[in-house]
Design a protein around this motif. Sequence first.
Motif, mmCIF file in Angstrom:
data_model
loop_
_atom_site.group_PDB
_atom_site.id
_atom_site.type_symbol
_atom_site.label_atom_id
_atom_site.label_comp_id
_atom_site.label_asym_id
_atom_site.label_seq_id
_atom_site.Cartn_x
_atom_site.Cartn_y
_atom_site.Cartn_z
ATOM 1 N N VAL A 1 0.897 7.509 -94.911
ATOM 2 C CA VAL A 1 -0.007 7.018 -96.186
ATOM 3 C C VAL A 1 -1.176 7.922 -96.190
ATOM 4 N N LYS A 2 -1.331 8.947 -97.358
ATOM 5 C CA LYS A 2 -2.591 9.763 -97.342
ATOM 6 C C LYS A 2 -3.673 9.069 -97.139
ATOM 7 N N ASN A 3 -4.409 9.666 -96.292
ATOM 8 C CA ASN A 3 -5.835 9.232 -95.600
ATOM 9 C C ASN A 3 -5.742 7.740 -95.218
ATOM 10 N N GLY A 4 -4.804 7.278 -94.517
ATOM 11 C CA GLY A 4 -4.275 5.829 -93.880
ATOM 12 C C GLY A 4 -5.167 5.810 -92.735
ATOM 13 N N TYR A 5 -5.022 4.463 -92.416
ATOM 14 C CA TYR A 5 -5.707 4.234 -91.171
ATOM 15 C C TYR A 5 -4.774 4.506 -90.052
ATOM 16 N N LYS A 6 -5.575 4.589 -88.843
ATOM 17 C CA LYS A 6 -4.437 4.796 -87.732
ATOM 18 C C LYS A 6 -4.374 3.671 -86.930
ATOM 19 N N ALA B 1 4.324 -3.693 -99.550
ATOM 20 C CA ALA B 1 3.009 -3.326 -98.834
ATOM 21 C C ALA B 1 2.221 -3.114 -99.848
ATOM 22 N N TYR B 2 2.296 -2.380 -100.837
ATOM 23 C CA TYR B 2 1.105 -1.915 -101.889
ATOM 24 C C TYR B 2 0.669 -3.400 -102.477
ATOM 25 N N HIS B 3 1.666 -4.085 -103.057
ATOM 26 C CA HIS B 3 1.208 -5.353 -103.833
ATOM 27 C C HIS B 3 0.483 -6.112 -102.667
ATOM 28 N N LYS B 4 0.745 -6.352 -101.445
ATOM 29 C CA LYS B 4 0.040 -7.240 -100.590
ATOM 30 C C LYS B 4 -1.163 -6.208 -100.518
ATOM 31 N N ALA B 5 -1.598 -5.226 -100.642
ATOM 32 C CA ALA B 5 -2.860 -4.490 -100.296
ATOM 33 C C ALA B 5 -3.570 -4.702 -101.739
ATOM 34 N N GLY B 6 -2.996 -5.128 -102.490
ATOM 35 C CA GLY B 6 -3.669 -5.225 -103.902
ATOM 36 C C GLY B 6 -3.801 -4.104 -104.750
ATOM 37 N N LEU B 7 -2.782 -3.118 -104.489
ATOM 38 C CA LEU B 7 -2.719 -1.763 -105.378
ATOM 39 C C LEU B 7 -1.448 -1.760 -106.074
ATOM 40 N N PRO B 8 -1.692 -0.909 -107.233
ATOM 41 C CA PRO B 8 -0.681 -1.059 -108.518
ATOM 42 C C PRO B 8 0.400 -0.465 -107.682
ATOM 43 N N VAL B 9 1.665 -0.718 -108.373
ATOM 44 C CA VAL B 9 3.031 -0.104 -108.121
ATOM 45 C C VAL B 9 3.795 0.219 -109.507
ATOM 46 N N LYS C 1 15.786 5.764 -108.878
ATOM 47 C CA LYS C 1 14.481 5.519 -109.535
ATOM 48 C C LYS C 1 13.537 5.998 -108.106
ATOM 49 N N GLU C 2 12.038 6.076 -108.341
ATOM 50 C CA GLU C 2 11.139 6.418 -107.544
ATOM 51 C C GLU C 2 9.958 5.555 -107.731
ATOM 52 N N VAL C 3 9.262 5.079 -106.700
ATOM 53 C CA VAL C 3 8.126 4.339 -106.826
ATOM 54 C C VAL C 3 6.701 5.266 -106.766
ATOM 55 N N ILE C 4 5.990 4.857 -107.615
ATOM 56 C CA ILE C 4 4.831 5.488 -108.048
ATOM 57 C C ILE C 4 3.574 4.710 -107.384
ATOM 58 N N VAL C 5 2.925 5.374 -106.498
ATOM 59 C CA VAL C 5 2.078 4.583 -105.695
ATOM 60 C C VAL C 5 0.668 5.474 -105.534
ATOM 61 N N HIS C 6 -0.601 4.976 -105.465
ATOM 62 C CA HIS C 6 -1.715 5.777 -104.857
ATOM 63 C C HIS C 6 -2.448 4.888 -104.045
ATOM 64 N N PRO C 7 -2.758 5.431 -102.903
ATOM 65 C CA PRO C 7 -2.342 6.595 -102.278
ATOM 66 C C PRO C 7 -1.086 6.938 -102.040
ATOM 67 N N ASN D 1 -0.003 -1.474 -92.808
ATOM 68 C CA ASN D 1 -0.905 -1.387 -91.768
ATOM 69 C C ASN D 1 -1.768 0.018 -91.788
ATOM 70 N N GLN D 2 -1.068 0.906 -92.486
ATOM 71 C CA GLN D 2 -1.864 2.180 -92.728
ATOM 72 C C GLN D 2 -2.748 1.997 -94.029
ATOM 73 N N LEU D 3 -2.475 1.074 -94.946
ATOM 74 C CA LEU D 3 -3.330 0.904 -96.042
ATOM 75 C C LEU D 3 -4.348 0.163 -95.727
ATOM 76 N N THR D 4 -4.550 -0.738 -94.814
ATOM 77 C CA THR D 4 -5.770 -1.554 -94.452
ATOM 78 C C THR D 4 -6.227 -1.199 -93.287
ATOM 79 N N LYS D 5 -7.554 -1.644 -93.101
ATOM 80 C CA LYS D 5 -8.582 -1.367 -91.930
ATOM 81 C C LYS D 5 -8.043 -2.009 -90.694
ATOM 82 N N ASP D 6 -7.587 -3.543 -90.722
ATOM 83 C CA ASP D 6 -7.323 -3.892 -89.459
ATOM 84 C C ASP D 6 -6.087 -3.627 -89.152
ATOM 85 N N ASP D 7 -6.088 -3.385 -87.640
ATOM 86 C CA ASP D 7 -4.667 -2.851 -86.983
ATOM 87 C C ASP D 7 -3.950 -4.115 -86.733
#
Length: 339
Positions: free
Chosen positions: A44-49, A115-123, A215-221, A245-251
Amino acid sequence: MRKKLYVSSGFVLTLVLIAAVFYSLPYYISKPGMAKELEPIITVKNGYKEKGNFMLTTVRMGRANIYSYAAAKISKYEEIYPVNQILNQTETEEEYTVRQLYLMKDAKLNATDVAYHKAGLPVTYKYNGIYVLNVIPKMPAFGKLKAGDRIFKVDGQTFSSSSEFMDYVRTKKSGEEVTFTYSRKQQTNNVKIKVKPFKQGPKRVGIGISLVDDKEVIVHPPVKVITDEIGGPSAGLMFSLEIYNQLTKDDLTKGRQIAGTGTISVDGSVGPIGGIEQKIVAADKAGAEIFLAPNEHGMKNSNYRDALKAAHEIGSKMKIVPVDTFDEAVAYLEKLPNK
């Protein structure tokens, strides 16, 4: 004379042994595969480690020869399957491979959505055409289209779903010619195919292909999932956990080695898979501490129960955790103490 006989006999025996390697039996053999860390293949671009690792688990599947069949007969964690339990009717081995790769692609799409819906991000989704899974022998498309082809135009028209594609083809009369624009190995081609009635099922015309939406999924990041030649849908749950896990701060790993398996639906449901015992063996060898297994809502012969049994038999110290949904898996991991 006797020396010549010995030489001849030895030569024949060598030929027989070599032939036994290459002669395929009407069976497939599955055996424990690998447990592969997901962070190197999902980005995930700029995702958490993460301090620990999520791991997908695999089985190795191949056509049986005399030696592999004999070995599987005496091995506790190798399974023998008749060909008709692996290949669909009229499906070739090449088409089976294409189907497995599509199922993997679908698992990645579903995992990203969850994962993106769980993180509150549009898909959103982009429809690219239809994906050919199977070509029926003795139907018009046979020999002209292949499994893996992506059809994106019909008579110069584009469509927004596979159902629209099929509805258009069904408007044609038997013997009418339709032009299909498709891509194969990054090359664009056109082919003209006449429609004809199907011999079985409802009275309708077609060209004789099994198909699914491409089809392909479009998400940001943006997220990249590189799976090479791994096929099948069983990594869906673990993909979704790694992406989230890469989308959210808590590991969620809390520094642990966490393996697992299970399909994932867009509503977050976790489904059963094959070869759970072999995946337990693979995860244990890789040093996994926790294994997430499909619970199948507590069913008697669930993946979870089979996983528990296999872990006990091999003396594994892994904790086997039953899950029915993505949310259940996340809730369990959130409660884990840091290692």
